[in-house]
Each structure stands twice: as structure tokens, then as C-alpha cells.
Design an enzyme around this catalytic site. Structure first.
Site, short mmCIF file in Angstrom:
data_model
loop_
_atom_site.label_atom_id
_atom_site.label_comp_id
_atom_site.label_asym_id
_atom_site.label_seq_id
_atom_site.Cartn_x
_atom_site.Cartn_y
_atom_site.Cartn_z
N HIS A 70 0.77 -1.24 0.09
CA HIS A 70 -0.02 0.01 -0.09
C HIS A 70 0.71 1.11 0.15
CE1 HIS A 70 0.08 0.99 4.21
NE2 HIS A 70 0.55 -0.18 4.58
N ASP A 187 6.19 2.42 6.20
CA ASP A 187 4.99 1.53 6.34
C ASP A 187 4.11 2.21 5.48
OD1 ASP A 187 2.63 0.32 6.70
OD2 ASP A 187 2.22 1.19 8.72
N GLU A 221 -5.38 1.45 3.10
CA GLU A 221 -5.03 0.08 3.72
C GLU A 221 -5.03 0.59 4.98
OE1 GLU A 221 -2.72 -2.29 6.40
OE2 GLU A 221 -2.33 -0.18 6.00
N GLU A 222 -4.70 2.00 5.35
CA GLU A 222 -4.60 2.49 6.79
C GLU A 222 -5.90 2.71 7.27
OE1 GLU A 222 -1.95 2.49 8.35
OE2 GLU A 222 -0.38 2.77 7.02
N ASP A 242 4.04 -5.77 3.42
CA ASP A 242 3.77 -4.87 4.28
C ASP A 242 4.99 -4.96 5.42
OD1 ASP A 242 2.68 -2.64 5.56
OD2 ASP A 242 0.66 -3.46 5.47
N HIS A 322 4.60 3.16 12.83
CA HIS A 322 3.62 4.22 12.74
C HIS A 322 4.25 5.55 13.80
CE1 HIS A 322 -0.57 2.56 12.14
NE2 HIS A 322 0.33 2.28 11.13
#
Length: 344
Positions: A70, A187, A221-222, A242, A322
Site C-alpha cells: 500500500h 510502512d 489500507e490504513e 507490508d 507508526h
């Protein structure tokens, strides 16, 4: 052989990381990645949802493998132009106020360009605010301070800033001499770049896999529904590429490729996970098998949408997910190795 493709992928990751792409604002990044695959001779198109669909080649179209990665990242959206000229934002994806405090950001307006700012706690000086250390870093307690002479909501609105505008955060991307890759939003842009490296390997080495290999680069995706739609037919397996988790209770490092056996959504397909382990061992990829305690992937979104596929999850090890994340070029290398071993 793999080193040059890992270096290629790392360079592409740096380029992709320069393009802001919070969930909901991904068109420029998608167009860039589409062109990069086309440069390699891979037919690609933009889906109606805004993702990138790519044909990586291969023969058997009735037993196809779908790779997923993603492009969308964490970010924010203007939720309120406040009376003092500051902005309250709402998060896009799992953005966390604790690890974005003090970060430079950009407010992307719909009609009037981009404005710079900083995301701060209200009353952020420790020399003034006696409750600084006790204050929860919630989005109600934090605000974007614009780098403009604004003192009221009207001042801000005159700039063309409005509710619904995207707020993108600086990535602060660094590749060290020792091969560490540090940036926000590895990510999952590092995995997108890793697949670019894998595609270049297939083309340079004139490898035609026995089964068809498709790629779906998703852009939601998030927020959980990126891979609900599948833009190809004939698929029997879906492999999400991922970030691999690095942290307490896990064995993976930033220099390895991680194979996820189970995450918070449940176990991945046992037989497919076994084949991924065998692919790593066949190619000499340095790998770890781990359980991710707080994680969900595109592959699970695909299955929840009702598709009848076997599913798996791999990715280069990423520390501090994150947040300000860190991986290594060796993690990219080992990801490319396992991909090759799985399809060839």
C-alpha cells in the site's frame, strides 16, 4: 545478485517517500509508481478506487498470485479552523499525537496551494505550562500552528484553508552509511519499493514465472478497506507485502524479512506460510517467523470482502512502526529474495 536490486529499491523508496500520500490523497504517488513499473516493462493501470494494478508477468493465469502493498500513509485532515488561527485536525489512519508532537507538516488546500506548519500541544512551552508532562496528547489537546501571520479564523480562511484539507507530515528520510533506512511512512512505501526491485530482477534476468504474478498497490489500507476489491481474475493466493514488526516478544530485526504466522486478525494460511519459509530457505534469505499482536493487513481485507484465496504476509523488518521508523537495506534484500524464491 540481490544487492543491486536492494540498492535500486532503496533509492526508489527515497523517491516515493518524497511524495505526500496520506489516505485519501494518493493520486500523485500512484501515478508516479505506475510509471515506475511501466519503465520496467510491466503493464499497469490506475483502478477506479485509485490504486495501482500491475501485471508482473508469468504463465498460468488460472493459478495466479496477487501481491499486495500500500501507498497510503498516516496523516491528518483539517477538522476545525479555530478562532485563534490554529487548526484542529482529525487523524487519517492510526496517526498518534504522542509521536507526531513537534513535527513539521504541510496543509494542502484544494484551491490555494500548500502552507507550512508545526503540530504542537496547546500551550507547548514547558517554561509556561505547568501541566505539560501530564497532558494527554489527544487531537483535542493538539493543534497545527501555521507558519503564517494569522491570529483569527478569518485570517486562516483568507489563505484558502478549510475543513477537509489534507495535513501531511514530514518524513525526515535518511539512509545511513551503514545501510539503515530511517523515515516516517516506511510502512508501506518500503515494501512498494521492494516489489519494484523484485520486478526489475525478473525483467533483468529474463525470468518468466510459471504462474501469473499480479500486483495491487492499494491506497486505503490504513483505514482498512484498501484491498477489498481485486482488479484481476484467476487468483488463488494473495500475499501482502507490508512492514515486518520489530519489538519486544518478536524475533525479527530490521535486517531480516519477517514472515507473519498470525496477527490480530487471526492466523495466515498454514500451507502458504510454510511455502514462504521454504522460499526463504531456498534463496538463503535471513528471515524470522513472528506473531504480530496489533496488526491487520491488506490480505485480510481481501478475505473479509469474500474472496476465496489462500493468504500470507511478509515484509522487511521495521522498528518503531507508526512513528519515526527504521529498517535496513538488508531487510529489503531479504524481502526480494523471499519473493523470488516463492514465485520461481
Amino acid at each position: 545478485m540481490y544487492e543491486k536490486y536492494a540498492e535500486f529499491a532503496t533509492g526508489k523508496a527515497v523517491e516515493i517517500l518524497k511524495i505526500d500520500s496520506p489516505t485519501g490523497y494518493t493520486k500523485t504517488a500512484a501515478e508516479f509508481v505506475k510509471k515506475e513499473f511501466e519503465k520496467l516493462g510491466c503493464p499497469a493501470f490506475i483502478t477506479e478506487k485509485g490504486g495501482v494494478a500491475v501485471d508482473l508477468g508469468g504463465l498460468d493465469e488460472k493459478n495466479a498470485l496477487l501481491l499486495e502493498a500500500h501507498l497510503d500513509t498516516l496523516g491528518g485532515m483539517v477538522a476545525e479552523v479555530k478562532s485563534n488561527g490554529r487548526l484542529r485536525i482529525t487523524p487519517l489512519g492510526g496517526l498518534n499525537g504522542f509521536n507526531t508532537e513537534g513535527e513539521n507538516c504541510r496543509v494542502i488546500t484544494r484551491k490555494n496551494g500548500i502552507y507550512e506548519g508545526t503540530f504542537l500541544l496547546k500551550n507547548p512551552s514547558v517554561h509556561v505550562n505547568g501541566e505539560f508532562n501530564k497532558t494527554d496528547r489527544s487531537f483535542d489537546n493538539m493543534e497545527v500552528v501555521l507558519d503564517e501571520e494569522v491570529k483569527s479564523a478569518d485570517d486562516v480562511k483568507k489563505l484558502g484553508i478549510a475543513n477537509g484539507d489534507i495535513v501531511a507530515f514530514d518524513t525526515r528520510t535518511v539512509v545511513t552509511k551503514s545501510g539503515y533506512i530511517k523515515s516516517r511512512f516506511l510502512d508501506d512505501k518500503l515494501s512498494v519499493a521492494s516489489i519494484l526491485g523484485f520486478a526489475k530482477l525478473l525483467k533483468d534476468e529474463n525470468i518468466t514465472p510459471e504462474r501469473k504474478i499480479y500486483l495491487h498497490i492499494t491506497v486505503y489500507e490504513e483505514v482498512g478497506h484498501g484491498a477489498a476489491a481485486v482488479p484481476f481474475d484467476g487468483i488463488t493466493e494473495v500475499l501482502s507485502v507490508d512492514m515486518g514488526c520489530v519489538g519486544d516478544g518478536l524475533t525479527c530485526t530490521e535486517k531480516q524479512v519477517s514472515i507473519c504466522a498470525k496477527d490480530s486478525g487471526g492466523p495466515y494460511n498454514y500451507e502458504m506460510t510454510t511455502k514462504l519459509i521454504e522460499a526463504a530457505e531456498k534463496t538463503g534469505a535471513d528471515y524470522a517467523v513472528d506473531i504480530y499482536p496489533h496488526y491487520g493487513s491488506d490480505a485480510e481485507a481481501t478475505l473479509r470482502a469474500g474472496h476465496d484465496f489462500r493468504h500470507g504476509l511478509i515484509g522487511p523488518g521495521v522498528y518503531s512502526s507508526h512513528g519515526y521508523e527504521r529498517s535496513h537495506v538488508d531487510g529489503v534484500l531479504n524481502t526480494i529474495k523471499i519473493l523470488k524464491g516463492f514465485v520461481v
